[in-house]
Design a protein around this motif. Structure first.
Motif, PDB file in Angstrom:
ATOM      1  N   THR A   1      61.641  19.696  26.463  1.00  0.00           N
ATOM      2  CA  THR A   1      61.377  18.275  26.661  1.00  0.00           C
ATOM      3  C   THR A   1      62.650  17.491  26.413  1.00  0.00           C
ATOM      4  OG1 THR A   1      59.065  18.499  25.988  1.00  0.00           O
ATOM      5  CG2 THR A   1      60.008  16.287  25.947  1.00  0.00           C
TER       6      THR A   1
ATOM      7  N   ARG B   1      60.496  13.960  29.738  1.00  0.00           N
ATOM      8  CA  ARG B   1      60.414  14.760  30.956  1.00  0.00           C
ATOM      9  C   ARG B   1      60.694  16.212  30.592  1.00  0.00           C
ATOM     10  NH1 ARG B   1      65.596  13.178  33.944  1.00  0.00           N
ATOM     11  NH2 ARG B   1      64.267  13.114  35.778  1.00  0.00           N
TER      12      ARG B   1
ATOM     13  N   GLU C   1      64.722   6.832  39.852  1.00  0.00           N
ATOM     14  CA  GLU C   1      65.657   7.196  38.784  1.00  0.00           C
ATOM     15  C   GLU C   1      67.090   6.867  39.157  1.00  0.00           C
ATOM     16  OE1 GLU C   1      66.897  11.176  36.219  1.00  0.00           O
ATOM     17  OE2 GLU C   1      64.928  11.057  37.158  1.00  0.00           O
TER      18      GLU C   1
ATOM     19  N   LEU D   1      57.340  14.432  36.285  1.00  0.00           N
ATOM     20  CA  LEU D   1      58.274  14.545  35.162  1.00  0.00           C
ATOM     21  C   LEU D   1      57.736  15.375  34.011  1.00  0.00           C
ATOM     22  CD1 LEU D   1      59.586  10.863  35.154  1.00  0.00           C
ATOM     23  CD2 LEU D   1      60.599  12.863  36.249  1.00  0.00           C
ATOM     24  N   ASN D   2      56.408  15.375  33.833  1.00  0.00           N
ATOM     25  CA  ASN D   2      55.816  16.164  32.758  1.00  0.00           C
ATOM     26  C   ASN D   2      55.055  17.379  33.261  1.00  0.00           C
ATOM     27  OD1 ASN D   2      56.396  14.742  30.179  1.00  0.00           O
ATOM     28  ND2 ASN D   2      55.443  13.038  31.256  1.00  0.00           N
TER      29      ASN D   2
END
Length: 581
Positions: A528, A539, A70, A452-453
Motif C-alpha cells: 500500500t 493505492r 492523476e 487504485l485499491n
C-alpha cells in the motif's frame, strides 16, 4: 557543468528483436538525443554512468492506462516511472477528460475505473480550462511531465458532448445526423492535434457515478455500430486506431471489432481490444480468442491486436466493492444499492435474492471473467482476525453453512472492512509461452491509474522479463530476451505510431538501466502506497528493490537507486506529449 552523458559498459538492448544485445556505450547529447552507440572513449565533457554488469533497455511502453486525472495532480506518474515505464497512453475505454463539464467527466470515470470521485471532481473543477483536444494537449504539454504521454479521445466523451449527457444515456436513443457530424468533427480535431485514435466501450459493467445517472451504463454502450460507422471510417482513412472492449457478458460483439479491422477490399483498420487472458473461470475463451484473432488477421487482412497482461491477474476486494460484481444480475443489484446499505442489506437477507445469487454464482458454462469460486479466495484483513488467511468456502464449512450464505452474511456484518483477494487469470505459467509469443496481441493492459485499491500491475514489463529470463536459465526459453524487450518497447511504439521505444542515434534517450542480479526482487506481492497529491489516498503499488538502477527520460535521469530526482514533477519537465507519427 557537464552537458553530455556517457553510459559505459552496459549490455545494450536496442529494442529491435533482430539485433543481438551486446556490451556497448551510449553517448547522450545535451538536447537529450542519442549521439552515438558503440565503444566510445570517455572525455572530460561527459558525465559518466558505469553500467557494468547491467542491462540498458529502451523505456517501456504502457499502452492502456487511466491516468487522465492523476496526470493533472501528479504529472510524474511515479508508480509507472519507477518501474521503467517512460511512455503511457491515456483516454482508454471510451472515457477521456476533454470535452465535458467536470461533473459529467467525473461521473463517467470514477465508478467504473474506481477513482475517488471526491478527489477527481474538485480537481477538475479547479483545473479544467480546456474545452477541446487541442487545448487539453496544450495543458498537458505545459505540465512538469515526468514521462511521455500519448492519448486516445474517448467515445463516451464525444457522445456526451454531442448529445447532452441525459440523451447519451438512454436506450434506443440514436444520435441525430447533426450530432453524429459533431462527433466526427471532434474526432477529426483530436487526430489533427496528434491523438492516436478513438477508444470505445461495449461492456455493460461500466456504470456512471454521481447522483444524477447512477448505474446507467457509460454513453458509448448505448451507441449502435451503425451510429459509429462514420467515426470508424474516419479512423481508417487517417490511419488512426480504434481501441475497445466488447460486451464481456455475451462477448458476441467482439466480432464487430474484428470485422471493423478487416482489410478485404479496403484499408485495414488498426484495432485493439481487451483482453486476452487465460481465465480460470472460462478456460475456453483464451484459445477461442487466440484462434479468432489469428484468423481475422490472416484471412481478412486485418490489423487487429488483443491486449494481454503478462502475469497473474490478481484482484483485491473490499467487501463487494468491485466492478467484477457487475457481471451477474445479483451482484449488479448489490452494487446498485451501494449508497444505501440498509436497503442493500435488506436485499441480501431476502431468501429469493440468495437463491438467485447461488444459481448465478455456480453456473458452469455461463461466460464469466471472475470464476466465482469462493474456495479460491484469501481473506487478508477483517475485524475478526481469526478469518484472516482463510477462504470463504472453508470458513463456511466450519460454520456448517452454504458458502454463499456465509459470504453474504459476512458482507452484511463487515461491508468494506473485510478485504480479500483472488487470482482470476494467467495462473498457469505453462501457458505463458503461447501468450508471450502470440503474434496478434500487445503485451500491455495494466489499467495504471485506475482501480487504485483493486489491483497493481505497474511493473508488468519487469515481471515478463523475469519469466523469460527464468525460462532461458532453465534451458527452455520462451523467447529470446531481445524479442521480450522488443515486445515491451519498440513493437508497441511502432504499432501505435509513437516515437519512442528504440535506442539508436538520433532518437530521444528514454531508457532504463536494469540490474539482472536483482530479478528475485520482482514478485507478485503488492504493498500500500499513497498518492500525496490525492490527499494521501491509498493505492496498491509494486516494489522491486534494486532491480531498476536508473530511469532516464529525454536524456536526463529521473530515478536512481530507488529515489526520484529532487525537481521531479515539480519544477522541471522531462517527458513530452507524443503525437501519432
Amino acid at each position: 557543468m557537464k552537458n553530455r552523458t556517457l553510459i559505459k559498459n552496459g549490455l545494450l538492448f536496442s529494442g529491435c528483436q533482430d539485433e543481438k544485445a551486446k556490451i556497448q556505450d551510449i553517448l547522450i547529447l545535451e538536447n537529450g538525443e542519442i549521439g552515438n552507440i558503440g565503444i566510445i572513449e570517455a572525455d572530460e565533457e561527459a558525465h559518466i554512468i558505469d553500467a557494468n554488469g547491467k542491462w540498458v533497455v529502451p523505456g517501456f511502453v504502457d499502452s492502456h492506462t487511466h491516468y487522465d486525472a492523476e496526470l493533472i495532480a501528479s504529472p510524474g506518474l511515479k508508480e509507472s516511472a519507477r518501474h521503467g515505464v517512460t511512455s503511457i497512453i491515456l483516454g482508454s475505454c471510451s472515457v477521456s477528460a476533454i470535452y465535458n463539464s467536470p461533473e459529467d467527466i467525473s461521473d463517467s470515470f470514477t465508478r467504473v475505473e474506481a477513482i475517488p470521485r471526491d478527489i477527481m471532481l474538485p480537481l477538475l473543477q479547479k483545473e479544467k480550462t480546456w474545452t477541446n483536444a487541442k487545448e487539453w494537449k496544450a495543458y498537458i504539454s505545459k505540465l512538469p511531465l515526468g514521462i511521455n504521454v500519448a492519448s486516445f479521445v474517448g467515445h463516451s466523451d464525444l457522445r456526451m458532448h454531442a448529445m447532452g449527457i441525459e440523451r447519451s444515456l438512454q436506450d434506443n436513443e440514436t444520435a441525430t445526423k447533426e450530432e453524429q457530424d459533431h462527433m466526427l468533427h471532434m474526432l477529426n480535431e483530436a487526430l489533427d492535434a496528434g491523438f492516436i485514435g478513438l477508444s470505445t466501450m461495449d461492456n455493460p459493467w461500466d456504470k456512471m457515478d454521481g447522483n444524477r445517472y447512477w448505474s446507467h451504463k457509460t454513453p458509448s454502450f448505448y451507441s449502435s455500430w451503425k451510429e459509429r460507422k462514420n467515426l470508424i471510417e474516419l479512423l481508417r482513412k487517417r490511419d488512426a486506431i480504434l481501441q475497445g472492449a466488447p460486451n464481456l457478458v455475451t462477448r458476441i460483439n467482439a466480432i464487430n471489432y474484428m470485422l471493423a479491422s478487416s482489410g478485404v477490399f479496403r484499408k485495414p483498420l488498426k484495432t485493439t481490444m481487451i483482453a486476452m487472458m487465460d481465465l480460470i473461470g472460462d478456460r475456453y475463451i483464451y484459445p477461442l480468442i487466440s484462434t479468432a484473432s489469428k484468423a481475422i488477421n490472416t484471412i481478412a487482412n486485418a490489423n487487429f491486436r488483443m491486449q494481454s497482461p503478462p502475469c497473474p491477474f490478481t484482484v483485491y476486494y473490499d467487501g463487494v466493492d468491485s466492478v467484477m460484481f457487475e457481471e451477474f444480475p445479483s451482484g449488479e443489484a448489490m452494487r446498485h444499492l451501494a449508497k444505501n446499505l440498509d436497503e442493500r442489506n435488506d436485499l441480501i437477507r431476502d431468501p429469493e435474492f440468495r437463491e438467485a445469487f447461488k444459481k448465478e454464482i455456480k453456473k458452469k458454462f455461463a461466460p464469466k471473467v471472475w470464476h466465482k469460486d469462493l474456495s479460491k479466495t484469501l481473506i487478508i484483513d477483517c475485524p475478526d482476525s481469526s478469518m484472516i488467511g482463510k477462504n470463504f468456502y472453508d470458513l463456511a464449512e466450519e460454520q456448517q453453512q452454504h458458502p454463499v450464505d456465509f459470504f453474504l452474511d459476512t458482507i452484511i456484518q463487515y461491508d468494506k472492512k473485510i478485504r480479500w483477494t483472488t487470482t482470476i487469470a494467467n495462473d498457469r505459467v505453462e501457458k505463458y509461452d503461447n501468450l508471450y509469443n502470440h503474434k496478434h496481441n500487445l503485451i500491455s493492459f495494466s489499467d495504471a491509474g485506475a482501480h487504485l485499491n483493486n489491483m497493481a500491475f505497474y511493473n508488468f514489463p519487469l515481471k515478463m522479463i523475469k519469466v523469460v529470463q527464468e525460462s532461458i536459465d532453465a534451458g527452455k526459453p520462451i523467447m529470446s530476451m531481445e524479442k521480450c524487450i522488443w515486445r515491451l518497447t519498440k513493437e508497441q511504439a511502432d504499432w501505435f505510431g509513437l516515437d519512442c521505444g528504440h535506442l539508436k542515434p538520433g532518437k530521444i534517450a528514454d531508457l532504463v538501466i536494469i540490474d539482472p542480479n536483482k530479478f528475485d526482487a520482482i514478485t507478485e506481492t503488492v504493498e500500500t502506497g499513497q498518492i500525496e497529491e490525492f490527499n494521501n489516498y491509498d493505492r496498491l503499488v509494486n516494489r522491486n528493490q534494486g532491480t531498476v538502477s536508473r530511469v532516464m527520460v529525454g536524456g536526463k535521469t529521473i530515478f536512481e537507486n530507488e529515489n526520484f530526482v529532487s525537481d521531479y514533477a515539480t519544477t522541471k519537465k522531462y517527458g513530452r506529449f507524443l503525437e501519432k507519427q
